[in-house]
Design an enzyme around this catalytic site. Structure first.
Site, short mmCIF file in Angstrom:
data_model
loop_
_atom_site.label_atom_id
_atom_site.label_comp_id
_atom_site.label_asym_id
_atom_site.label_seq_id
_atom_site.Cartn_x
_atom_site.Cartn_y
_atom_site.Cartn_z
NE ARG A 35 10.06 1.29 -2.49
CZ ARG A 35 9.32 0.89 -1.68
NH1 ARG A 35 8.05 1.29 -1.60
NH2 ARG A 35 9.78 -0.26 -0.84
CE1 TYR A 143 1.39 6.81 11.64
CE2 TYR A 143 0.69 8.88 10.89
CZ TYR A 143 0.57 7.64 10.58
OH TYR A 143 0.07 7.12 9.53
O1 CP3 Z 1 1.28 10.60 -4.43
C1 CP3 Z 1 1.16 10.94 -3.29
O2 CP3 Z 1 0.11 11.25 -2.51
C2 CP3 Z 1 2.34 11.32 -2.75
C3 CP3 Z 1 3.21 10.69 -1.92
C4 CP3 Z 1 2.79 10.59 -0.26
C5 CP3 Z 1 3.06 9.24 0.28
N1 CP3 Z 1 2.50 9.44 1.56
C6 CP3 Z 1 3.78 8.18 -0.20
C7 CP3 Z 1 3.89 6.91 0.41
C8 CP3 Z 1 1.95 11.32 0.42
C9 CP3 Z 1 1.30 12.71 0.00
C10 CP3 Z 1 1.93 10.70 1.78
C11 CP3 Z 1 1.38 11.00 2.96
C12 CP3 Z 1 1.13 10.34 4.00
N2 CP3 Z 1 1.93 9.40 4.67
C13 CP3 Z 1 -0.03 10.66 4.96
C14 CP3 Z 1 -1.11 11.47 4.48
C15 CP3 Z 1 -2.11 10.91 3.75
C16 CP3 Z 1 -3.20 9.92 3.92
O3 CP3 Z 1 -3.05 8.65 3.49
O4 CP3 Z 1 -3.84 10.12 4.93
C17 CP3 Z 1 0.17 9.51 5.99
C18 CP3 Z 1 -1.18 9.17 6.93
C19 CP3 Z 1 1.33 8.97 5.69
C20 CP3 Z 1 1.65 7.71 6.64
C21 CP3 Z 1 1.87 6.50 5.86
N3 CP3 Z 1 3.14 6.43 4.98
C22 CP3 Z 1 1.19 5.37 5.92
C23 CP3 Z 1 0.10 5.23 6.70
C24 CP3 Z 1 2.10 4.55 5.20
C25 CP3 Z 1 1.51 3.17 4.70
C26 CP3 Z 1 0.62 3.18 3.60
C27 CP3 Z 1 0.16 2.05 2.92
O5 CP3 Z 1 -0.52 2.06 1.78
O6 CP3 Z 1 0.50 0.82 3.28
C28 CP3 Z 1 3.20 5.13 4.51
C29 CP3 Z 1 3.92 4.66 3.45
C30 CP3 Z 1 3.85 5.19 2.16
N4 CP3 Z 1 3.89 6.53 1.79
C31 CP3 Z 1 3.87 4.64 0.85
C32 CP3 Z 1 3.76 5.55 -0.18
C33 CP3 Z 1 3.85 5.45 -1.72
C34 CP3 Z 1 3.83 3.14 0.52
C35 CP3 Z 1 5.22 2.74 0.84
C36 CP3 Z 1 5.65 1.58 -0.14
O7 CP3 Z 1 5.88 1.85 -1.39
O8 CP3 Z 1 6.04 0.48 0.22
#
Ligand code: CP3
Length: 331
Positions: A35, A143
């Site tokens: 990343r 969202y």
């Molecule tokens: O390993 C896995 O689970 C696969 C990848 C995955 C991601 N997001 C990667 C991600 C999956 C299955 C998701 C689903 C997702 N995304 C959900 C449902 C799961 C849950 O947590 O309830 C939701 C609500 C989202 C929306 C979302 N995307 C949020 C709230 C965030 C910020 C999270 C944080 O920890 O700050 C994201 C970004 C995101 N999605 C990241 C990752 C690895 C972080 C981005 C980064 O690497 O900077």
């Protein structure tokens, strides 16, 4: 057959399968390294990078499931919604009527997801199950109405209580789009799909029963693959959650898993339910917590071990290893 697929079908296995939500993410140095060279969005759009990230936690910890790297907002981008990640999704808030009028999902614009799944399926060890996923209609609606995540989800709750005809139309738009998206994933190599209803638990039971569960049911119907429905914080509605029609239900850590299973009905598989905060303690406490969790489902077929929500980014690697090893060494 894999351990995870056998467990979903309530068949006997040598041990319980284990994977964790957000297993491909920032607690992994190899993820942070990739990343530092590619944005989140670039990493999702490039099937080679997305497949590599998907496999990182499998290589390091030997999880039984490989969940494809993408986001629940990815297919909305293929419906013309502009989303930026900072790190959570941010977008312009939309009205119910605008959501109902979104274009249908353009499958060509999520072909990168199909390619990611094909690459993962080709490279994953035979005993590891490839997991696809989508966001459930209620959670995507939250969202789209608000433009970001929040604590209270008042726009969602207000729209649900209001119950305007546009609400049904918006939920229907999202469920048919996510159904098509999941069907594409099954065709491309996903062996099981999980529907994330991450924010549905904020709703009262009657709205889950009349709106969220029917929309999730329509999304998962006739996918020709096993399905997992995950609605953390919805323990108040476990007694009617089976109307979703999934093969398994994810549960969080708030209710002891044996109680949750009785409420769901023991004739369906269950996934969960260790508090992700336990992985922030130490290997001894983790081992004890896993032993307790496994004790609560001892003698039952159909338990997929997982956390009750995503793994925290500050989780020490040795604690993840202790968690996986504790599950693998137990019988
Ligand atoms: O390993 C896995 O689970 C696969 C990848 C995955 C991601 N997001 C990667 C991600 C999956 C299955 C998701 C689903 C997702 N995304 C959900 C449902 C799961 C849950 O947590 O309830 C939701 C609500 C989202 C929306 C979302 N995307 C949020 C709230 C965030 C910020 C999270 C944080 O920890 O700050 C994201 C970004 C995101 N999605 C990241 C990752 C690895 C972080 C981005 C980064 O690497 O900077």
């Amino acid at each position: 057959m894999t351990r995870l697929l056998d467990t979903l079908a309530l068949r006997a296995t040598d041990r319980r399968p284990v994977w964790v939500m957000r297993q491909a993410g920032r607690y992994l140095p190899e993820y942070r390294d990739l990343r530092s060279r590619h944005t989140f969005q670039e990493s999702i759009l490039d099937p080679k990078i997305a497949a590599e990230i998907t496999l990182q936690p499998i290589d390091r910890f030997g999880f039984d499931g490989a969940i494809m790297f993408a986001d629940i907002m990815t297919p909305l981008q293929a419906m013309g919604v502009d989303v930026v990640f900072d790190p959570g999704p941010k977008l312009r808030p939309m009205s119910l009527a605008e959501i109902a009028d979104l274009p249908d999902l353009d499958l060509d614009r999520v072909d990168h997801v199909a390619q990611t799944l094909a690459l993962v399926r080709k490279d994953v060890p035979d005993d590891v199950t490839v997991i696809g996923f989508a966001g459930a209609p209620t959670t995507l609606l939250a969202y789209l109405l608000e433009g970001s995540g929040s604590k209270e989800y008042l726009p969602l709750r207000t729209a649900m209580h209001d119950g305007a005809p546009e609400l049904d139309a918006a939920l229907e738009k999202l469920s048919s789009a996510m159904h098509a998206y999941l069907a594409m994933q099954v065709g491309a190599g996903a062996q099981v799909v999980q529907l994330f209803d991450s924010w549905a638990g904020i709703l009262p039971r009657h709205l889950l029963e009349t709106r969220s569960f029917p929309a999730a049911n329509a999304t998962l119907a006739e996918l020709h693959a096993p399905t997992i429905y995950f609605a953390p914080g919805a323990g108040h509605a476990l007694g009617s959650m089976r109307s979703v029609g999934a093969s398994a239900y994810g549960v969080d850590w708030r209710i002891p898993i044996d109680e949750a299973w009785v409420k769901l009905g023991m004739d369906v598989a269950i996934q969960g339910g260790l508090d992700p905060a336990i992985l922030l303690t130490d290997p001894d406490r983790i081992q004890a917590a896993v032993a307790q969790l496994l004790q609560q489902t001892a003698g039952q077929r159909g338990h997929i071990v997982n956390l009750g929500h995503g793994i925290d980014r500050h989780t020490p690697l040795e604690n993840v290893a202790a968690f996986v090893d504790a599950v693998k060494e137990a019988r």
